[in-house]
Write a protein that holds these residues in place. Structure first.
Motif, mmCIF file in Angstrom:
data_model
loop_
_atom_site.group_PDB
_atom_site.id
_atom_site.type_symbol
_atom_site.label_atom_id
_atom_site.label_comp_id
_atom_site.label_asym_id
_atom_site.label_seq_id
_atom_site.Cartn_x
_atom_site.Cartn_y
_atom_site.Cartn_z
ATOM 1 N N ASP A 59 0.813 -1.215 0.000
ATOM 2 C CA ASP A 59 0.000 0.000 0.000
ATOM 3 C C ASP A 59 0.847 1.266 0.000
ATOM 4 O OD1 ASP A 59 -2.928 0.939 0.347
ATOM 5 O OD2 ASP A 59 -1.844 2.107 1.854
ATOM 6 N N GLN A 60 2.089 1.168 0.459
ATOM 7 C CA GLN A 60 2.979 2.329 0.438
ATOM 8 C C GLN A 60 3.355 2.719 -0.984
ATOM 9 O OE1 GLN A 60 5.820 1.866 4.250
ATOM 10 N NE2 GLN A 60 5.806 0.070 2.930
ATOM 11 N N TYR A 61 3.364 1.753 -1.895
ATOM 12 C CA TYR A 61 3.768 1.989 -3.277
ATOM 13 C C TYR A 61 2.595 1.951 -4.248
ATOM 14 C CZ TYR A 61 8.147 0.823 -1.000
ATOM 15 O OH TYR A 61 9.206 0.803 -0.124
ATOM 16 N N GLU A 62 1.595 1.156 -3.917
ATOM 17 C CA GLU A 62 0.415 1.014 -4.766
ATOM 18 C C GLU A 62 -0.820 1.122 -3.877
ATOM 19 O OE1 GLU A 62 -1.669 0.680 -8.281
ATOM 20 O OE2 GLU A 62 0.388 1.248 -7.810
ATOM 21 N N PRO A 63 -1.264 2.363 -3.599
ATOM 22 C CA PRO A 63 -2.385 2.553 -2.679
ATOM 23 C C PRO A 63 -3.614 1.743 -3.077
ATOM 24 C CG PRO A 63 -1.346 4.649 -3.175
ATOM 25 C CD PRO A 63 -0.718 3.639 -4.083
ATOM 26 N N GLY A 64 -4.108 0.975 -2.114
ATOM 27 C CA GLY A 64 -5.262 0.134 -2.380
ATOM 28 C C GLY A 64 -4.947 -1.166 -3.081
ATOM 29 N N GLY A 65 -3.672 -1.405 -3.394
ATOM 30 C CA GLY A 65 -3.291 -2.637 -4.077
ATOM 31 C C GLY A 65 -3.491 -3.853 -3.193
ATOM 32 N N ALA A 66 -3.773 -4.991 -3.813
ATOM 33 C CA ALA A 66 -4.031 -6.219 -3.063
ATOM 34 C C ALA A 66 -3.259 -7.373 -3.683
ATOM 35 C CB ALA A 66 -5.526 -6.537 -3.049
ATOM 36 N N SER A 67 -2.535 -8.111 -2.849
ATOM 37 C CA SER A 67 -1.742 -9.229 -3.364
ATOM 38 C C SER A 67 -2.637 -10.322 -3.937
ATOM 39 C CB SER A 67 -0.840 -9.792 -2.265
ATOM 40 O OG SER A 67 -1.575 -10.128 -1.111
ATOM 41 N N ASP A 69 -1.737 -11.896 -7.365
ATOM 42 C CA ASP A 69 -1.542 -13.340 -7.507
ATOM 43 C C ASP A 69 -2.265 -13.866 -8.741
ATOM 44 O OD1 ASP A 69 -0.035 -13.459 -5.198
ATOM 45 O OD2 ASP A 69 -1.691 -14.132 -3.929
ATOM 46 N N THR A 70 -3.505 -13.416 -8.938
ATOM 47 C CA THR A 70 -4.308 -13.882 -10.077
ATOM 48 C C THR A 70 -3.703 -13.417 -11.394
ATOM 49 O OG1 THR A 70 -6.319 -13.828 -8.730
ATOM 50 C CG2 THR A 70 -6.607 -13.834 -11.112
ATOM 51 N N VAL A 71 -3.340 -12.130 -11.461
ATOM 52 C CA VAL A 71 -2.767 -11.570 -12.686
ATOM 53 C C VAL A 71 -1.438 -12.235 -13.019
ATOM 54 C CG1 VAL A 71 -1.803 -9.476 -13.717
ATOM 55 C CG2 VAL A 71 -3.944 -9.350 -12.430
ATOM 56 N N TYR A 122 7.536 -3.357 -3.512
ATOM 57 C CA TYR A 122 7.650 -2.461 -4.670
ATOM 58 C C TYR A 122 7.614 -3.221 -5.995
ATOM 59 C CZ TYR A 122 9.717 1.453 -7.391
ATOM 60 O OH TYR A 122 9.961 2.455 -8.284
ATOM 61 N N PHE A 123 8.219 -4.393 -6.033
ATOM 62 C CA PHE A 123 8.491 -5.065 -7.311
ATOM 63 C C PHE A 123 7.268 -5.319 -8.190
ATOM 64 C CE2 PHE A 123 12.776 -6.339 -5.688
ATOM 65 C CZ PHE A 123 13.497 -5.811 -6.749
ATOM 66 N N PRO A 124 6.116 -5.730 -7.656
ATOM 67 C CA PRO A 124 5.010 -6.029 -8.581
ATOM 68 C C PRO A 124 4.552 -4.833 -9.395
ATOM 69 C CG PRO A 124 4.253 -6.068 -6.289
ATOM 70 C CD PRO A 124 5.751 -6.044 -6.262
ATOM 71 N N THR A 125 4.847 -3.616 -8.921
ATOM 72 C CA THR A 125 4.386 -2.439 -9.655
ATOM 73 C C THR A 125 5.045 -2.319 -11.028
ATOM 74 O OG1 THR A 125 6.034 -0.933 -8.658
ATOM 75 C CG2 THR A 125 3.943 -1.215 -7.496
ATOM 76 N N TYR A 126 6.206 -2.938 -11.216
ATOM 77 C CA TYR A 126 6.863 -2.880 -12.524
ATOM 78 C C TYR A 126 6.009 -3.532 -13.609
ATOM 79 C CZ TYR A 126 11.319 -1.355 -10.450
ATOM 80 O OH TYR A 126 12.306 -0.651 -9.800
#
Length: 496
Positions: A158-166, A170-172, A415-419
């Motif tokens: 959430d610090q890098y992708e506000p509202g993001g959910a693992s 995982d699905t993507v 941070y890494f998944p945001t790439y």
């Protein structure tokens, strides 16, 4: 002064201090002598604590309650600003200042050790410092997860992708992990049926590479009165919207890697420069998370600058810059170089077909480490196993393996998944931009980025953090993130 105005004043001061810390960090990564590390660590830790104290001031709780009532009738931007203030306040108040200071110092110490350990492929040298960083990061994640009512990893994400959910990631990523191996085989088979790229004879002096990079930055729209280009071990974009700092690294045997690195970071810079001036130094005026930020860097590097149209513009300028001659300098040959697909060890040098595998590996490993499902001592072995599983290659040493990225050693966990989310977002935005502005490809062929940048300023840059990343993407493209658009882009570029 209303409660909202008081909050705005406090967050303006906070943001200015954070910008100062960012410029000190840029200096640490570029021109600071190694002997200054201890002093700089103390300076940055002090700034981190001061910023944390502003965010955890006891008066903020009541101010938020009062401001919520005040802003109901005000503009959506004001309401969005208050929402962003509260989100940051929740993060800050979950963690005490002693942990903030300890984590800041641990990260700076670990980063400096990593800078010496990486070229020596000496993971053992950095392991003790990295253990301290991981231990403190887990403490931070636990405190924030309890406050935000989410998992440990999602609290960091959430610090890098506000509202993001693992769970969504995982699905993507599972879908991509299924798609990519077969597609990679197809792309490499298609590549094998084409002429092999002719080698480009070097060397390519650093001064000439820098000149070419600056010329291409100017074409994209970079304003050198509000930014600069420097050298660092790991390319990055830092600074502030009115003073954007880009770095790259040069290899005199290969000008292409540095050039695309410069263009990648220029995409980040254009996003920062395009943020709305009226909301500078307020949370709502900042970029909308790192997935959107990565989409802007990859928009420039991958979508625009690896297109046939742009490479046709680039080819004669590159030939002139380096005094090249012959067919090797033709646009078609440069395009084969730029769009070459080949599994490799280094993430930042990876092509866009294999790049997601690098990110998926790091995402899986950092999730396991944060959850305590894996010991840090096992990282090199698990890294190598993952590379073999995902790309069919095994790094010969840790320099080409788990030591290559700065992120974990500098405390950037989650941070890494945001790439890769950014790569998918870039493909979707570029498709929408071309549909809205059909002249974009032809303009890129003239080195004219203005039609693309004008569209991005209106639909992404100027939106800042006024809405969620998903909402901004859906408004711009007509649908939420759709992995099929990214797959279609890869298919069109590599199998056509």
């Amino acid at each position: 002064m209303t409660a909202y105005e008081e909050l705005s004043r406090k967050f303006k001061r906070l943001h200015a201090l954070q910008e100062a810390a960012g410029l000190l960090s840029w200096d640490m990564s570029t021109v600071m002598p190694s002997g200054g590390a201890e002093a700089r660590t103390e300076q940055l830790a002090t700034l981190d604590v001061v910023c944390h104290e502003i965010l955890t001031d006891a008066s903020l709780d009541a101010l938020f309650d009062q401001a919520s009532a005040e802003t109901k009738e005000l503009s959506p931007w004001v309401q969005a600003n208050l929402t962003e203030m509260r989100r940051r306040w929740l993060h800050a108040t979950a963690v005490d200042s002693d942990l903030v200071e300890a984590l800041s110092k641990a990260c700076k110490r670990c980063e400096m050790i990593w800078r010496e350990a990486r070229p020596k492929a000496d993971f053992a040298a950095v392991l003790p410092a990295m253990k301290e960083v991981l231990n403190l990061t887990r403490q931070e994640a636990a405190a924030k997860a309890e406050r935000l009512d989410c998992s440990l990893y999602d609290a960091l994400l959430d610090q890098y992708e506000p509202g993001g959910a693992s769970a969504h990631i995982d699905t993507v990523f599972a879908d991509l992990a299924d798609f990519l191996p077969g597609f990679l085989d197809q792309a490499m088979a298609q590549q094998a049926s084409r002429p092999v790229p002719l080698p480009l004879p070097g060397p390519f002096p650093r001064e000439q590479q820098e000149a070419l990079g600056r010329r291409m930055m100017a074409a994209v729209g970079f304003d050198f009165d509000h930014g600069r280009l420097d050298v660092s071990l790991h390319p990055f974009c830092g600074g502030v919207p009115d003073d954007v700092r880009i770095t790259t690294r040069y290899d005199e045997d290969d000008f292409m890697t540095a050039l695309m690195g410069v263009l990648h970071e220029t995409g980040h810079a254009m996003y920062e420069r395009g943020l709305p001036r009226d909301w500078r130094l307020q949370p709502v005026g900042e970029a909308r998370g790192m997935a959107m930020h990565e989409s802007q860097s990859l928009m420039v590097e991958m979508q625009a600058c690896r297109s046939a149209e742009f490479v046709a513009f680039l080819a004669p300028i590159a030939r002139e810059t380096f005094g090249g001659e012959g067919a090797a300098w033709e646009a078609e040959n440069l395009l084969r170089h730029y769009n070459k697909v080949e599994p490799g060890f280094i993430r930042v040098d990876a092509d866009e077909v294999t790049y997601p595998a690098h990110v998926i590996l790091r995402y899986r490993l950092e999730k396991a480490l944060i959850a305590g499902e894996m010991e840090l001592e096992a990282l090199p072995e698990e890294w190598n196993r993952g590379m073999q599983d995902l790309l069919g290659i095994t790094p010969p040493d840790d320099r080409l393996g788990c030591l290559q990225d700065i992120h974990w050693y500098d405390g950037a966990w989650g941070y890494f998944p945001t790439y890769t989310l950014g790569a998918m977002t870039a493909a979707q935005l570029f498709a929408a931009a071309r549909q809205a502005r059909p002249e974009i490809p032809e303009a890129l062929g003239r080195g004219d980025f203005s039609p693309l940048m004008d569209w991005l300023k209106a639909h992404v840059h100027g939106q800042a953090s006024s809405a969620s990343g998903e909402a901004i993407l859906e408004r711009a493209t007509g649908e939420p993130l759709n992995p099929e658009v990214f797959k279609a882009h890869l298919t069109a570029r590599y199998l056509a």
